[in-house]
Design a protein around this motif. Sequence first.
Motif, PDB file in Angstrom:
ATOM      1  N   ASP A 190     -15.554  -3.888 -40.626  1.00 15.62           N
ATOM      2  CA  ASP A 190     -15.926  -3.181 -41.848  1.00 15.62           C
ATOM      3  C   ASP A 190     -15.122  -1.881 -41.850  1.00 15.62           C
ATOM      4  OD1 ASP A 190     -17.056  -1.936 -44.012  1.00 15.62           O
ATOM      5  OD2 ASP A 190     -19.029  -1.686 -43.094  1.00 15.62           O
ATOM      6  N   LEU A 191     -14.114  -1.814 -42.689  1.00 12.80           N
ATOM      7  CA  LEU A 191     -13.171  -0.706 -42.671  1.00 12.80           C
ATOM      8  C   LEU A 191     -13.838   0.646 -42.929  1.00 12.80           C
ATOM      9  CD1 LEU A 191     -10.232  -0.205 -42.142  1.00 12.80           C
ATOM     10  CD2 LEU A 191      -9.786  -0.515 -44.558  1.00 12.80           C
ATOM     11  N   GLU A 192     -14.772   0.696 -43.844  1.00 11.65           N
ATOM     12  CA  GLU A 192     -15.441   1.964 -44.139  1.00 11.65           C
ATOM     13  C   GLU A 192     -16.271   2.448 -42.954  1.00 11.65           C
ATOM     14  OE1 GLU A 192     -14.700   3.851 -46.744  1.00 11.65           O
ATOM     15  OE2 GLU A 192     -13.291   2.258 -47.250  1.00 11.65           O
ATOM     16  N   ALA A 193     -16.956   1.536 -42.284  1.00 14.06           N
ATOM     17  CA  ALA A 193     -17.745   1.903 -41.101  1.00 14.06           C
ATOM     18  C   ALA A 193     -16.825   2.357 -39.967  1.00 14.06           C
ATOM     19  CB  ALA A 193     -18.604   0.731 -40.656  1.00 14.06           C
ATOM     20  N   LYS A 226     -13.807   3.726 -40.318  1.00  6.23           N
ATOM     21  CA  LYS A 226     -13.305   5.053 -40.677  1.00  6.23           C
ATOM     22  C   LYS A 226     -14.358   6.124 -40.393  1.00  6.23           C
ATOM     23  CE  LYS A 226     -10.029   3.790 -44.320  1.00  6.23           C
ATOM     24  NZ  LYS A 226      -9.731   3.898 -45.760  1.00  6.23           N
ATOM     25  N   ALA A 227     -15.607   5.852 -40.735  1.00  5.80           N
ATOM     26  CA  ALA A 227     -16.688   6.809 -40.488  1.00  5.80           C
ATOM     27  C   ALA A 227     -16.866   7.061 -38.989  1.00  5.80           C
ATOM     28  CB  ALA A 227     -17.991   6.304 -41.099  1.00  5.80           C
ATOM     29  N   LYS A 286      -2.961   4.882 -43.809  1.00  7.07           N
ATOM     30  CA  LYS A 286      -3.272   3.467 -43.639  1.00  7.07           C
ATOM     31  C   LYS A 286      -2.348   2.713 -44.576  1.00  7.07           C
ATOM     32  CE  LYS A 286      -6.691  -0.126 -44.159  1.00  7.07           C
ATOM     33  NZ  LYS A 286      -5.763  -0.949 -44.920  1.00  7.07           N
TER      34      LYS A 286
END
Length: 94
Positions: free
Chosen positions: A56-59, A61-62, A74
């Motif tokens: 999960d890219l957003e997770a 990144k976070a 990216k």
Amino acid sequence: MKTKQIAKLKSIAANLKPVLQVGKYGIHENVIIDICDYLNAHEIMKISLLKNTDVDLEAFKALLISKGITIVSKIGRTMTLYRYSNKLKEHIEL
């Protein structure tokens, strides 16, 4: 980070090859430890996300941001990461 600082890091990273690949096992504690250790030694790195990963890219990144890591860029499945290291004698001049 300022735009000029990011541009400087991108120019440095242009000559780098990915040093870590994230595959089908995704992100786990050892991957984060490897990223942090490498950034402590070099301040900048590229990582590659393989096609078979289900990250999960957003997770992700976070999680990187919570560790004090800046995502410089990216492009496709390649990410450039930066974090200032107190352990180095010579730092990247920003």
